[in-house]
Design a protein around this motif. Sequence first.
Motif, short mmCIF file in Angstrom:
data_model
loop_
_atom_site.label_atom_id
_atom_site.label_comp_id
_atom_site.label_asym_id
_atom_site.label_seq_id
_atom_site.Cartn_x
_atom_site.Cartn_y
_atom_site.Cartn_z
N ALA A 170 0.31 -1.76 4.96
CA ALA A 170 -0.24 -0.40 4.98
C ALA A 170 -1.37 -0.33 3.96
CB ALA A 170 0.86 0.61 4.65
N GLN B 256 -18.91 10.61 0.79
CA GLN B 256 -18.46 11.98 0.50
C GLN B 256 -18.69 12.32 -0.98
OE1 GLN B 256 -14.72 13.69 2.40
NE2 GLN B 256 -14.03 13.61 0.29
N LYS C 194 -8.01 8.13 -3.18
CA LYS C 194 -8.50 7.58 -1.91
C LYS C 194 -9.54 8.56 -1.36
CE LYS C 194 -8.42 6.10 2.53
NZ LYS C 194 -9.61 6.82 2.96
N LEU C 195 -10.71 8.06 -1.00
CA LEU C 195 -11.74 8.95 -0.48
C LEU C 195 -11.29 9.54 0.86
CD1 LEU C 195 -14.59 9.86 -1.33
CD2 LEU C 195 -15.49 8.21 0.31
N ALA D 139 -2.27 -6.31 -6.43
CA ALA D 139 -3.22 -6.42 -5.31
C ALA D 139 -2.88 -7.64 -4.47
CB ALA D 139 -4.64 -6.53 -5.85
N ALA E 152 -11.25 13.68 3.15
CA ALA E 152 -11.57 15.10 3.12
C ALA E 152 -10.32 15.97 3.03
CB ALA E 152 -12.39 15.47 4.36
N GLY F 233 -1.17 2.37 10.14
CA GLY F 233 -2.25 3.23 9.63
C GLY F 233 -3.61 2.58 9.77
N GLY G 63 -4.61 -0.29 4.29
CA GLY G 63 -5.88 0.36 4.61
C GLY G 63 -6.89 -0.50 5.35
N GLY H 150 0.82 -1.21 0.00
CA GLY H 150 0.00 0.00 0.00
C GLY H 150 0.85 1.25 0.00
N GLY I 205 -7.77 -4.12 3.66
CA GLY I 205 -6.70 -4.91 3.03
C GLY I 205 -6.40 -6.22 3.74
N GLY J 231 -8.11 16.91 5.31
CA GLY J 231 -7.87 17.86 6.41
C GLY J 231 -6.62 17.46 7.18
C1 FAD Z 1 -14.55 10.00 3.81
C2 FAD Z 1 -13.25 10.06 4.58
C3 FAD Z 1 -12.71 11.29 4.93
C4 FAD Z 1 -11.51 11.35 5.67
N1 FAD Z 1 -10.98 12.58 5.97
C5 FAD Z 1 -9.83 12.66 6.69
C6 FAD Z 1 -9.25 13.92 6.99
O1 FAD Z 1 -9.76 14.99 6.59
N2 FAD Z 1 -8.11 13.94 7.72
C7 FAD Z 1 -7.51 12.79 8.18
O2 FAD Z 1 -6.48 12.86 8.88
N3 FAD Z 1 -8.04 11.58 7.88
C8 FAD Z 1 -9.15 11.48 7.13
N4 FAD Z 1 -9.67 10.25 6.81
C9 FAD Z 1 -8.93 9.03 7.23
C10 FAD Z 1 -7.71 8.85 6.32
O3 FAD Z 1 -8.12 8.87 4.98
C11 FAD Z 1 -6.99 7.54 6.64
O4 FAD Z 1 -6.81 7.41 8.01
C12 FAD Z 1 -5.65 7.47 5.92
O5 FAD Z 1 -5.82 7.48 4.54
C13 FAD Z 1 -4.89 6.22 6.33
O6 FAD Z 1 -3.75 6.06 5.54
P1 FAD Z 1 -3.18 4.59 5.20
O7 FAD Z 1 -1.95 4.81 4.41
O8 FAD Z 1 -3.15 3.78 6.43
O9 FAD Z 1 -4.30 3.91 4.31
P2 FAD Z 1 -4.88 4.35 2.88
O10 FAD Z 1 -4.77 5.79 2.68
O11 FAD Z 1 -6.21 3.70 2.77
O12 FAD Z 1 -3.88 3.68 1.85
C14 FAD Z 1 -3.90 2.29 1.60
C15 FAD Z 1 -3.21 2.02 0.29
O13 FAD Z 1 -3.14 0.62 0.10
C16 FAD Z 1 -3.62 0.25 -1.18
N5 FAD Z 1 -4.21 -1.09 -1.07
C17 FAD Z 1 -5.39 -1.43 -0.50
N6 FAD Z 1 -5.58 -2.76 -0.55
C18 FAD Z 1 -4.49 -3.26 -1.16
C19 FAD Z 1 -4.09 -4.59 -1.52
N7 FAD Z 1 -4.85 -5.64 -1.26
N8 FAD Z 1 -2.90 -4.77 -2.16
C20 FAD Z 1 -2.10 -3.70 -2.43
N9 FAD Z 1 -2.43 -2.41 -2.12
C21 FAD Z 1 -3.60 -2.21 -1.50
C22 FAD Z 1 -4.65 1.32 -1.52
O14 FAD Z 1 -4.86 1.43 -2.90
C23 FAD Z 1 -4.00 2.58 -0.89
O15 FAD Z 1 -3.12 3.20 -1.81
C24 FAD Z 1 -10.86 10.15 6.06
C25 FAD Z 1 -11.39 8.92 5.69
C26 FAD Z 1 -12.57 8.86 4.97
C27 FAD Z 1 -13.13 7.52 4.56
#
Ligand code: FAD
Length: 381
Positions: free
Chosen positions: A146, A169, A42-43, A118, A45, A264, A148, A11, A151, A47
């Motif tokens: 990482a 959103q 990635k959905l 994936a 906001a 994360g 998400g 990720g 995953g 912030g």
């Molecule tokens: C609607 C919404 C609004 C939000 N607004 C905010 C905000 O304003 N401020 C804030 O701090 N947080 C916000 N969040 C939370 C924030 O988006 C997450 O906490 C943050 O993105 C976490 O980062 P991450 O790298 O752990 O995971 P992610 O950002 O989800 O990244 C995971 C990555 O892994 C990849 N992946 C997934 N599955 C697989 C797989 N099987 N194999 C390989 N790759 C894979 C994905 O494509 C992605 O690139 C919001 C969340 C949502 C849903």
Amino acid sequence: MSGMHDVIVIGAGPAGCSAAICLCLRGRAVTILEKNRQPWKKLCAGGLPPKVVGVLPANLEGLVEQSVCKIRFGYEGRRSFELAFKRPVVHLVQRHLLDQRLVQQAVGLGARLVEGAAVVELQPEAQRVLVKTTKHTYQARVVIAADGALGAGARLLGHQGIRLCPAVQVDVKLSRRKMKPYRNMLACDFGVLPGGIGWVFPKRDRLSVGLCSFGARANLKAALEKYLRIEGLDSGRISPIESHPLSTWDGRRVFSKGSVLMVGDAAGLVNPLTGAGIRRACISGQLAAEAAHAYLAGGAVCQKDLASYDRRVNADLVDELARARLLARLFYRAPGLFYRIGVMNARINPWVGELLSGQKSYLEVFRELLSGGWISRPRPL
Ligand SMILES: Cc1cc2nc3c(=O)[nH]c(=O)nc-3n(C[C@H](O)[C@H](O)[C@H](O)COP(=O)(O)OP(=O)(O)OC[C@H]3O[C@@H](n4cnc5c(N)ncnc54)[C@H](O)[C@@H]3O)c2cc1C
């Protein structure tokens, strides 16, 4: 089957890129497996409280579209009021551009990015982890998951201690004139969805308008349509409704299994009160990278270096999440009551901005709440 990798990161979001960047800076070879191809969305906001800036492993130059010093609170569009702060409480970015910046930084430092990979299954074994994707099987000494909320990493721990809260959103594009009320201001509503929160986060030429439910099941699509009407935004150019769950912390204390470290959203580190997760994604990514680096430097006997990751996450991140969870459980059980006695209380509401911007911790807020000063000397709005 691939040759043996030292570290595979799954990720390329904020958590994965933070881990990869930290490892590259320590001279480690890193492969990132990402299921999407650039540019992905990635959905979110977008912030970022100012305290994120200190932990983001890339600069934000040119990315911040607004820095807001005002928050408008409301309860189903009623009882609204504005709070102004001296300094910005949130910087707003377009999330896909932030991800692009982080990926560029990781790749620029030497990380190998494999897109369209994936991961479907993780198999921790004694001396290695098997990482199965739809096309290949990789093997690595350490894996940082990482990937998400949905995953393979989160699945490996069976989602225990994670509460997946549904969120929706849309983007609303507006003319300059209609954007004016949202210059320097974001909006939050606690009543449009019982046990949930609604937000309007302004960017340069658009608004991210969303809802998340921390409580009972609800029809989020209908609630979002209602929220758009309440905000007077239903006549703007509205993108299709998208949904993605928030991976909120719900009491988890274990963040690894064998040589797989969860970071994360895969570790469930989203704040159960506000829904923010980017800062803890970056911090946990860096902590996992440090543990993996120590483990690889010490040889396979140093399993304790990997176990140190659990301890560091518990020490650095979990106490504050536990306090946020306690507050969330109280607040979202009776949001109408707590909106009136808490959010609308002029002694308490500046804490919201201070919490968001990092000037105050949840511990300090609890201490002030328990001291009772805010009850004995009430000040009307
Ligand atoms: C609607 C919404 C609004 C939000 N607004 C905010 C905000 O304003 N401020 C804030 O701090 N947080 C916000 N969040 C939370 C924030 O988006 C997450 O906490 C943050 O993105 C976490 O980062 P991450 O790298 O752990 O995971 P992610 O950002 O989800 O990244 C995971 C990555 O892994 C990849 N992946 C997934 N599955 C697989 C797989 N099987 N194999 C390989 N790759 C894979 C994905 O494509 C992605 O690139 C919001 C969340 C949502 C849903």
